[in-house]
Design a protein around this motif. Structure first.
Motif, mmCIF file in Angstrom:
data_model
loop_
_atom_site.group_PDB
_atom_site.id
_atom_site.type_symbol
_atom_site.label_atom_id
_atom_site.label_comp_id
_atom_site.label_asym_id
_atom_site.label_seq_id
_atom_site.Cartn_x
_atom_site.Cartn_y
_atom_site.Cartn_z
ATOM 1 N N ALA A 1 2.791 -4.440 11.201
ATOM 2 C CA ALA A 1 3.361 -5.085 10.020
ATOM 3 C C ALA A 1 3.686 -4.035 8.966
ATOM 4 C CB ALA A 1 2.382 -6.123 9.470
ATOM 5 N N GLY A 2 2.794 -3.070 8.810
ATOM 6 C CA GLY A 2 3.024 -2.023 7.832
ATOM 7 C C GLY A 2 4.242 -1.187 8.180
ATOM 8 N N ASP A 3 4.377 -0.870 9.424
ATOM 9 C CA ASP A 3 5.511 -0.062 9.858
ATOM 10 C C ASP A 3 6.830 -0.773 9.571
ATOM 11 O OD1 ASP A 3 5.950 2.467 11.669
ATOM 12 O OD2 ASP A 3 7.391 0.962 12.340
ATOM 13 N N TRP A 4 6.845 -2.019 9.920
ATOM 14 C CA TRP A 4 8.049 -2.820 9.673
ATOM 15 C C TRP A 4 8.320 -2.933 8.179
ATOM 16 C CZ3 TRP A 4 7.237 -7.769 7.364
ATOM 17 C CH2 TRP A 4 8.396 -8.502 7.153
ATOM 18 N N TRP A 5 7.290 -3.229 7.451
ATOM 19 C CA TRP A 5 7.424 -3.408 6.000
ATOM 20 C C TRP A 5 7.915 -2.130 5.335
ATOM 21 C CZ3 TRP A 5 4.079 -0.938 2.343
ATOM 22 C CH2 TRP A 5 4.226 -1.379 1.036
ATOM 23 N N LEU A 6 7.383 -1.017 5.768
ATOM 24 C CA LEU A 6 7.775 0.263 5.199
ATOM 25 C C LEU A 6 9.260 0.533 5.418
ATOM 26 C CD1 LEU A 6 6.297 2.471 3.711
ATOM 27 C CD2 LEU A 6 5.952 3.656 5.859
ATOM 28 N N GLY A 7 9.762 0.076 6.557
ATOM 29 C CA GLY A 7 11.170 0.292 6.860
ATOM 30 C C GLY A 7 12.089 -0.638 6.091
ATOM 31 N N GLU A 8 11.680 -1.870 5.918
ATOM 32 C CA GLU A 8 12.598 -2.861 5.342
ATOM 33 C C GLU A 8 12.257 -3.285 3.922
ATOM 34 O OE1 GLU A 8 13.767 -5.998 7.733
ATOM 35 O OE2 GLU A 8 13.869 -4.834 9.584
ATOM 36 N N ARG A 9 11.035 -3.097 3.557
ATOM 37 C CA ARG A 9 10.600 -3.491 2.227
ATOM 38 C C ARG A 9 11.055 -4.905 1.858
ATOM 39 N NH1 ARG A 9 8.123 -0.002 -1.095
ATOM 40 N NH2 ARG A 9 7.497 1.821 0.087
ATOM 41 N N LEU B 1 -2.832 -15.056 7.966
ATOM 42 C CA LEU B 1 -2.757 -15.105 9.426
ATOM 43 C C LEU B 1 -4.143 -14.991 10.027
ATOM 44 C CD1 LEU B 1 -1.178 -15.078 12.072
ATOM 45 C CD2 LEU B 1 -0.852 -12.626 11.797
ATOM 46 N N LEU B 2 -4.909 -14.047 9.521
ATOM 47 C CA LEU B 2 -6.263 -13.861 10.047
ATOM 48 C C LEU B 2 -7.160 -15.047 9.705
ATOM 49 C CD1 LEU B 2 -6.906 -10.088 9.302
ATOM 50 C CD2 LEU B 2 -6.558 -11.188 11.520
ATOM 51 N N TRP B 3 -6.797 -15.763 8.695
ATOM 52 C CA TRP B 3 -7.621 -16.895 8.302
ATOM 53 C C TRP B 3 -7.214 -18.197 9.009
ATOM 54 C CZ3 TRP B 3 -9.832 -12.934 6.412
ATOM 55 C CH2 TRP B 3 -11.099 -13.034 5.847
ATOM 56 N N GLY B 4 -6.421 -18.030 10.049
ATOM 57 C CA GLY B 4 -6.167 -19.189 10.897
ATOM 58 C C GLY B 4 -5.065 -20.120 10.440
ATOM 59 N N LEU C 1 7.047 -15.366 5.600
ATOM 60 C CA LEU C 1 5.773 -15.453 6.288
ATOM 61 C C LEU C 1 5.959 -15.301 7.796
ATOM 62 C CD1 LEU C 1 3.027 -15.809 5.107
ATOM 63 C CD2 LEU C 1 3.175 -18.272 5.492
ATOM 64 N N ALA C 2 6.988 -15.942 8.304
ATOM 65 C CA ALA C 2 7.230 -15.895 9.749
ATOM 66 C C ALA C 2 7.490 -14.468 10.213
ATOM 67 C CB ALA C 2 8.401 -16.791 10.116
ATOM 68 N N ARG C 3 8.231 -13.739 9.412
ATOM 69 C CA ARG C 3 8.535 -12.372 9.824
ATOM 70 C C ARG C 3 7.274 -11.508 9.787
ATOM 71 N NH1 ARG C 3 13.359 -9.511 7.416
ATOM 72 N NH2 ARG C 3 13.639 -8.656 9.505
ATOM 73 N N VAL C 4 6.522 -11.639 8.728
ATOM 74 C CA VAL C 4 5.281 -10.878 8.659
ATOM 75 C C VAL C 4 4.401 -11.204 9.857
ATOM 76 C CG1 VAL C 4 3.145 -10.539 7.381
ATOM 77 C CG2 VAL C 4 5.303 -10.702 6.147
ATOM 78 N N TRP C 5 4.252 -12.451 10.114
ATOM 79 C CA TRP C 5 3.399 -12.857 11.227
ATOM 80 C C TRP C 5 3.953 -12.388 12.564
ATOM 81 C CZ3 TRP C 5 1.409 -18.532 10.188
ATOM 82 C CH2 TRP C 5 0.630 -18.519 9.023
ATOM 83 N N GLY C 6 5.231 -12.503 12.713
ATOM 84 C CA GLY C 6 5.846 -12.055 13.961
ATOM 85 C C GLY C 6 5.475 -10.611 14.254
#
Lengths: 214, 214
Positions: A175-183, A197-200, B160-165
């Motif tokens: 997620a971080g890698d993607w976020w860093l690229g697209e912001r 997500l981790l919280w279900g 949210l969907a993208r982050v989760w994906g």
DNA sequence: AACTAGGGTTACCGCAAGTAACAAGCATCA
DNA sequence: TGATGCTTGTTACTTGCGGTAACCCTAGTT
């Protein structure tokens, strides 16, 4: 062969080694992971063979370099993980710490994650596993022990903790890698989404109309 | 410059291209990602310049090769994602499909995940983001659209969907990579553990005695 | 003065990526 | 028929990097 003298030489070598690593750091920060040994040597004001005397080969240098950064990052992650707060807050703090780190020094991050190969042309066999980023592995193991120490998951806790450790780290990383690229959003939003997500929240979400739910 | 003729030539070139890719595939499967262009050319029964005529440079060849496998893997993942079953079963099927794939052909997997750099020595600037494995990105986007289509997450669903994906894909990837190296448990157990994580068991777990919980 | 230890350099090897420049096979067109 | 071009292929080269061997030089020891 005096002991103190030997120690003195050792210390000198260690200092030199640190200087070389700092030079290498500057170059990698500037040129990325494909920085050449020549360039690094030049930055350090010396020539190649010295680098090889100190680090054996390029892999050795890179490993030493990676260890420095990895240790530093792991220290700050541990701090976030140990903060006095409830579980969710800690998870969010840890995620945020990681993301802040990669945001602050993308080049370092990229270098750590993509050490570029590890197999010699001569070596015919090469085993899958050792590679990937060692950083990911170390973070995964670290998180696994924390989970195992602090959570009660019934029988099979140990196994489960390791799977989760690596899984969560991977989630954070990708997620971080993607976020860093697209912001596409702020860091805080990303942290919140991942924690959700981790919280279900995935399991709890309702289906959309039409067809069976995901 | 007849149209049919041009098509004919096009077809011939495409066939040749496919043959070359298959040869490259065999070599990469045998030697790993550090396979040399010479070796690939030899396997195809020709010499280097032809490869360069078809693919431009090594990156081009590798990209074409990666696309083949990525497409294939994505197809099977889509199939698992579209199976008629409830959400948890589908998630587990998808995880299992991915893990089965990397288990069956570790060399291919390693090749896809670590394409080894992407920056030319000449290019001074290079931007973080494009790299990482394109496969991860594609899987992440794919999963994101599926989530967005099928889940109702209220406002901000798309983000949210993208982050989760990307997050889920990363989780799957890192856990899979670790598992493939250490084989600490069966595939089924791994799948179950990961699904449990996604189903919020982390948040639900009780603290262990001593100190505040994770 | 002679000897050795480290830190340093030049000059080289091997190898892989990438690139001319040249040599057929085979259609088309005057 | 032969000249023209296009695709397919080759050999032989350049460049650049990882890695190494051999040598140099200065300082401190005895």
């Amino acid at each position: 062969m005096d002991t103190t003298q030997r120690t003195e030489q050792q210390r000198s070598a260690d200092r030199r080694r640190r200087e070389l690593l700092e030079a290498a750091d500057r170059v990698v920060l500037r040129d990325g992971p494909q920085a050449s040994m020549n360039a690094i040597a030049a930055e350090a004001g010396i020539t190649k063979p010295i680098l090889y005397r100190h680090f054996g080969d390029k892999g050795g240098l890179y490993a030493a370099l990676a260890k420095r950064h990895t240790d530093a990052l792991l220290d700050s992650l541990r701090a976030a993980l140990d903060a006095p707060a409830d579980r969710r807050e800690r998870v969010e703090a840890t995620l945020d710490t990681y993301l802040a780190a990669i945001e602050a020094r993308p080049q370092v991050y990229r270098f750590l994650m993509h050490p570029a190969e590890g197999g010699q042309p001569g070596d015919p066999g090469f085993d899958v596993g050792k590679h990937s980023a060692p950083l990911l592995r170390r973070m995964g193991e670290e998180l696994a022990t924390v989970i195992e120490e602090r959570l009660d998951l019934g029988p099979g806790t140990q196994q489960l903790a390791r799977v989760w450790g690596h899984g969560i780290v991977g989630m954070m990383h990708a997620a971080g890698d993607w976020w860093l690229g697209e912001r596409p959003c702020s860091r805080a939003e990303l942290v919140h989404s991942l924690a959700d997500l981790l919280w279900g929240r995935l399991a709890a979400a309702g289906d959309r109309m039409g067809g069976p739910g995901f």
